[in-house]
Design a protein around this motif. Structure first.
Motif, PDB file in Angstrom:
ATOM      1  N   TYR A  63       0.852  -1.185   0.000  1.00  0.00           N
ATOM      2  CA  TYR A  63       0.000   0.000   0.000  1.00  0.00           C
ATOM      3  C   TYR A  63       0.888   1.236   0.000  1.00  0.00           C
ATOM      4  N   GLN A  64       0.576   2.166  -0.888  1.00  0.00           N
ATOM      5  CA  GLN A  64       1.254   3.470  -0.902  1.00  0.00           C
ATOM      6  C   GLN A  64       0.202   4.522  -0.587  1.00  0.00           C
ATOM      7  N   ARG A  77       0.913  10.337  -4.262  1.00  0.00           N
ATOM      8  CA  ARG A  77       1.259   9.007  -3.772  1.00  0.00           C
ATOM      9  C   ARG A  77       2.611   9.050  -3.061  1.00  0.00           C
ATOM     10  N   SER A  78       2.649   8.543  -1.854  1.00  0.00           N
ATOM     11  CA  SER A  78       3.886   8.482  -1.074  1.00  0.00           C
ATOM     12  C   SER A  78       4.832   7.464  -1.701  1.00  0.00           C
ATOM     13  N   PRO A  79       6.135   7.745  -1.698  1.00  0.00           N
ATOM     14  CA  PRO A  79       7.076   6.740  -2.190  1.00  0.00           C
ATOM     15  C   PRO A  79       7.228   5.560  -1.221  1.00  0.00           C
ATOM     16  N   ARG A  81       6.495   2.347   0.795  1.00  0.00           N
ATOM     17  CA  ARG A  81       5.684   1.180   0.476  1.00  0.00           C
ATOM     18  C   ARG A  81       5.448   0.384   1.751  1.00  0.00           C
ATOM     19  N   ARG A  82       4.188   0.287   2.147  1.00  0.00           N
ATOM     20  CA  ARG A  82       3.791  -0.437   3.358  1.00  0.00           C
ATOM     21  C   ARG A  82       3.398  -1.847   2.953  1.00  0.00           C
ATOM     22  N   ASP A  96      11.227   2.244   1.682  1.00  0.00           N
ATOM     23  CA  ASP A  96      11.129   3.530   0.993  1.00  0.00           C
ATOM     24  C   ASP A  96      12.337   3.685   0.077  1.00  0.00           C
TER      25      ASP A  96
END
Length: 163
Positions: A63-64, A77-79, A81-82, A96
């Motif tokens: 999930y980003q 979008r955040s870089p 990565r969850r 990240d």
């Protein structure tokens, strides 16, 4: 320290080496709270990304988060990565690309007994849910957003790194 972790259903198991295994950092941001935090926060630690070994990777989803950025109409979008288990939803780790040498497993996913931190940093308090009770006292340092020191620096300054 070799950390072993897993999701709740055990479809995903992983190992990662860490020189900074103290789970001292409680993050109250809405992303951590909503994706991983049972107490209104998530606890991240840090591992060496080159040592990450995953069993059951076919069950790992990413999930980003989409972030609101001042002056930008659409969320970005955040870089970061969850990674989480697609079977049971357990939060596993964050990676990240801005810091490719590190991986940030959630302490809640670690099965190896972790050392108890001598103090705790409560961060991103500007984003804490109003129902959250944030611990206070001399063993708790508070930050509205990010803390003054990085995870590795916190460990180093307290003589807690295994280098």
């Amino acid at each position: 320290m070799l950390l072993e972790g897993s999701c709740h259903c055990r479809a995903v198991r992983f190992k990662v080496a860490s020189r900074t295994p103290y789970p001292f950092l409680h993050c109250y941001c809405s992303i951590c709270r909503k994706t991983a935090g049972g107490g209104g926060y998530a606890i991240n630690i840090m591992g060496d990304a080159a040592t990450l070994s995953v069993h059951g990777s076919r069950h790992v989803a990413v999930y980003q988060a989409r972030l609101e950025v001042a002056g930008v109409k659409r969320r970005v979008r955040s870089p970061a990565r969850r990674h989480f288990c697609a079977e049971c939803g357990s939060a596993l780790w964050v990676a990240d690309p801005r810091w490719p040498e590190w991986v940030y497993p959630f302490a809640s996913a670690i099965d190896t007994p972790l050392p108890k931190p001598p103090e705790t940093v409560e961060m991103m308090l500007d984003y804490a849910a109003p129902w959250t009770e944030v611990p206070t006292g001399k063993r708790h340092t508070h930050f509205a957003e990010y803390p003054d020191e990085a995870i590795v620096d916190w460990h180093r300054q307290r003589g807690l790194t295994a280098e």
